[in-house]
Design a protein around this motif. Structure first.
Motif, PDB file in Angstrom:
ATOM      1  N   ASP A 167     107.708  34.626  53.111  1.00  0.00           N
ATOM      2  CA  ASP A 167     107.733  34.696  54.564  1.00  0.00           C
ATOM      3  C   ASP A 167     107.719  33.265  55.105  1.00  0.00           C
ATOM      4  N   LEU A 168     108.132  33.112  56.349  1.00  0.00           N
ATOM      5  CA  LEU A 168     108.188  31.768  56.936  1.00  0.00           C
ATOM      6  C   LEU A 168     107.024  31.505  57.890  1.00  0.00           C
ATOM      7  N   ASP A 169     107.067  32.094  59.078  1.00  0.00           N
ATOM      8  CA  ASP A 169     106.070  31.798  60.102  1.00  0.00           C
ATOM      9  C   ASP A 169     104.685  32.273  59.669  1.00  0.00           C
ATOM     10  N   GLY A 170     103.757  31.338  59.621  1.00  0.00           N
ATOM     11  CA  GLY A 170     102.397  31.648  59.190  1.00  0.00           C
ATOM     12  C   GLY A 170     102.211  31.570  57.693  1.00  0.00           C
ATOM     13  N   THR A 171     103.308  31.352  56.957  1.00  0.00           N
ATOM     14  CA  THR A 171     103.228  31.328  55.499  1.00  0.00           C
ATOM     15  C   THR A 171     103.792  30.011  54.959  1.00  0.00           C
ATOM     16  N   LEU A 172     105.098  29.929  54.796  1.00  0.00           N
ATOM     17  CA  LEU A 172     105.702  28.684  54.311  1.00  0.00           C
ATOM     18  C   LEU A 172     105.618  27.586  55.366  1.00  0.00           C
ATOM     19  N   LEU A 173     105.852  27.954  56.629  1.00  0.00           N
ATOM     20  CA  LEU A 173     105.854  26.958  57.698  1.00  0.00           C
ATOM     21  C   LEU A 173     104.435  26.725  58.226  1.00  0.00           C
ATOM     22  N   PRO A 174     104.080  25.467  58.470  1.00  0.00           N
ATOM     23  CA  PRO A 174     102.775  25.169  59.067  1.00  0.00           C
ATOM     24  C   PRO A 174     102.784  25.531  60.550  1.00  0.00           C
ATOM     25  N   PRO A 175     101.664  25.367  61.246  1.00  0.00           N
ATOM     26  CA  PRO A 175     101.617  25.700  62.682  1.00  0.00           C
ATOM     27  C   PRO A 175     102.658  24.973  63.527  1.00  0.00           C
ATOM     28  N   THR A 176     103.118  23.809  63.084  1.00  0.00           N
ATOM     29  CA  THR A 176     104.129  23.055  63.832  1.00  0.00           C
ATOM     30  C   THR A 176     105.510  23.703  63.740  1.00  0.00           C
ATOM     31  N   GLY A 210     104.041  39.486  64.294  1.00  0.00           N
ATOM     32  CA  GLY A 210     103.600  38.174  64.724  1.00  0.00           C
ATOM     33  C   GLY A 210     102.655  38.294  65.903  1.00  0.00           C
ATOM     34  N   TYR A 211     102.263  37.156  66.440  1.00  0.00           N
ATOM     35  CA  TYR A 211     101.294  37.148  67.537  1.00  0.00           C
ATOM     36  C   TYR A 211     101.760  37.973  68.723  1.00  0.00           C
ATOM     37  N   ASP A 212     103.038  37.849  69.097  1.00  0.00           N
ATOM     38  CA  ASP A 212     103.538  38.544  70.287  1.00  0.00           C
ATOM     39  C   ASP A 212     104.811  39.348  69.999  1.00  0.00           C
ATOM     40  N   TRP A 213     105.026  39.707  68.734  1.00  0.00           N
ATOM     41  CA  TRP A 213     106.205  40.487  68.359  1.00  0.00           C
ATOM     42  C   TRP A 213     105.816  41.720  67.558  1.00  0.00           C
ATOM     43  N   LEU A 214     106.540  42.793  67.816  1.00  0.00           N
ATOM     44  CA  LEU A 214     106.398  44.048  67.091  1.00  0.00           C
ATOM     45  C   LEU A 214     107.795  44.510  66.707  1.00  0.00           C
ATOM     46  N   ASP A 215     107.963  45.043  65.497  1.00  0.00           N
ATOM     47  CA  ASP A 215     109.273  45.514  65.055  1.00  0.00           C
ATOM     48  C   ASP A 215     109.271  47.024  64.890  1.00  0.00           C
ATOM     49  N   VAL A 216     110.325  47.666  65.391  1.00  0.00           N
ATOM     50  CA  VAL A 216     110.509  49.110  65.262  1.00  0.00           C
ATOM     51  C   VAL A 216     111.755  49.339  64.423  1.00  0.00           C
ATOM     52  N   SER A 217     111.646  50.197  63.408  1.00  0.00           N
ATOM     53  CA  SER A 217     112.774  50.397  62.501  1.00  0.00           C
ATOM     54  C   SER A 217     112.703  51.775  61.873  1.00  0.00           C
ATOM     55  N   ALA A 218     113.678  52.051  61.004  1.00  0.00           N
ATOM     56  CA  ALA A 218     113.647  53.275  60.219  1.00  0.00           C
ATOM     57  C   ALA A 218     112.350  53.297  59.419  1.00  0.00           C
ATOM     58  N   PRO A 219     111.801  54.486  59.150  1.00  0.00           N
ATOM     59  CA  PRO A 219     110.457  54.568  58.553  1.00  0.00           C
ATOM     60  C   PRO A 219     110.310  53.882  57.205  1.00  0.00           C
ATOM     61  N   ASP A 220     111.385  53.804  56.423  1.00  0.00           N
ATOM     62  CA  ASP A 220     111.289  53.209  55.092  1.00  0.00           C
ATOM     63  C   ASP A 220     111.792  51.774  55.030  1.00  0.00           C
ATOM     64  N   ALA A 221     112.229  51.221  56.146  1.00  0.00           N
ATOM     65  CA  ALA A 221     112.757  49.852  56.148  1.00  0.00           C
ATOM     66  C   ALA A 221     111.609  48.848  56.061  1.00  0.00           C
ATOM     67  N   ASN A 222     111.672  47.958  55.099  1.00  0.00           N
ATOM     68  CA  ASN A 222     110.639  46.929  54.973  1.00  0.00           C
ATOM     69  C   ASN A 222     111.125  45.837  54.023  1.00  0.00           C
ATOM     70  N   LYS A 223     110.412  44.738  53.993  1.00  0.00           N
ATOM     71  CA  LYS A 223     110.805  43.617  53.130  1.00  0.00           C
ATOM     72  C   LYS A 223     110.754  43.992  51.650  1.00  0.00           C
ATOM     73  N   GLY A 224     109.876  44.916  51.301  1.00  0.00           N
ATOM     74  CA  GLY A 224     109.758  45.302  49.900  1.00  0.00           C
ATOM     75  C   GLY A 224     111.038  45.909  49.356  1.00  0.00           C
ATOM     76  N   ARG A 225     111.701  46.759  50.148  1.00  0.00           N
ATOM     77  CA  ARG A 225     112.950  47.389  49.702  1.00  0.00           C
ATOM     78  C   ARG A 225     114.056  46.344  49.534  1.00  0.00           C
TER      79      ARG A 225
END
Length: 263
Positions: free
Chosen positions: A8-17, A177-192
């Protein structure tokens, strides 16, 4: 030997900047040289990620739109779209909730129909390809929608993340994220998408690594042979115990950990 690493990028690989750690591209090239593929795995759109990783685009795979698609060797090798009827249903529900602003994420462009200044300013900072339209439902009729990104005027964990999920029957509504929510098909995710890339490259699960910090990373962390979370990870994810906790993103702990996999 580790042959596949997704982060993941934001909050993970990328620092707060939000600035890419300076050694990232060098590490990606060195990983590729030893036979290890790196993939950014983000809720961001594919055009944005291709632009961000342009110097090493020939050396990586990409998981975009929170698993809505996976890209490798110059093409999309996996898609997990949300049916048009479900998109329209979700748009009606979101329209009835104050302070929530939807954006339809498609493979090449994101579409919005809202002139709220803070929302537009926020999305234009995050999306390399975005277009305003008069009717989002007409987009759903004409294009394959990977997910609906919803910007929240308030902290999502205190507002949209609480009110939307119980209203969207049959759909996945996940804080991303802090101010984002994602809506998708029930089985859609990064794991798949992660598993699709393992299959594409013929890599065993045990030879893979994943890094993530929020609930939209949960399935990806579970899909990997080894999983890591930065110290700043969302408390709810940490409680699930799906990965080893390392240092915080402000200390570039993830890229340092990735460096340990370079032979």
């Amino acid at each position: 030997m580790i042959k596949f690493i997704a982060s993941d990028l934001d909050g993970t690989l990328l620092p707060p900047t939000k600035i890419m750690p300076p050694q990232t591209f060098e590490y990606i090239r060195r990983l590729k040289a030893q036979g290890t593929i790196f993939a950014p795995a983000s809720g961001r759109q594919l055009p944005n990620l291709k632009k961000l990783f342009a110097p090493v685009l020939d050396d990586i795979a990409v998981i975009a739109e929170n698993g809505g698609l996976a890209w490798a060797d110059g093409g999309i090798i996996f898609r997990d779209p949300t049916p048009a009827g479900d998109v329209k249903y979700a748009l009606d529900v979101i329209a009835g909730c104050e302070g929530l602003h939807p954006l339809l994420s498609c493979a090449d462009c994101a579409y919005y129909a809202d002139d709220c200044g803070p929302f537009v300013d926020t999305l234009l900072r995050s999306y390399s390809s975005a277009r305003r339209v008069d009717d989002l439902k007409s987009v759903a009729d004409g294009e394959e929608v990977l997910k609906i990104s919803v910007w929240d005027e308030r902290p999502c964990a205190e507002h949209g993340g609480l009110i939307l999920p119980p209203l969207l029957e049959g759909l996945r509504a996940m804080i991303s994220g802090y101010d984002w929510l994602d809506v998708s098909a029930p089985d859609a995710n990064k794991g798949r998408a992660f598993e699709a890339l393992l299959g594409y490259y013929g890599i065993d699960r045990g030879d893979s690594v994943a890094f993530g910090d929020h609930m939209n990373d949960y399935e990806m962390l579970r899909a990997a042979g080894r999983a890591y979370m930065p110290e700043n990870a969302f408390p709810g994810l940490k409680k699930l115990g799906v990965g080893e906790i390392i240092g915080p993103h402000r200390e570039l702990s993830v890229i340092k950990k990735i460096g340990e996999f370079i032979l």
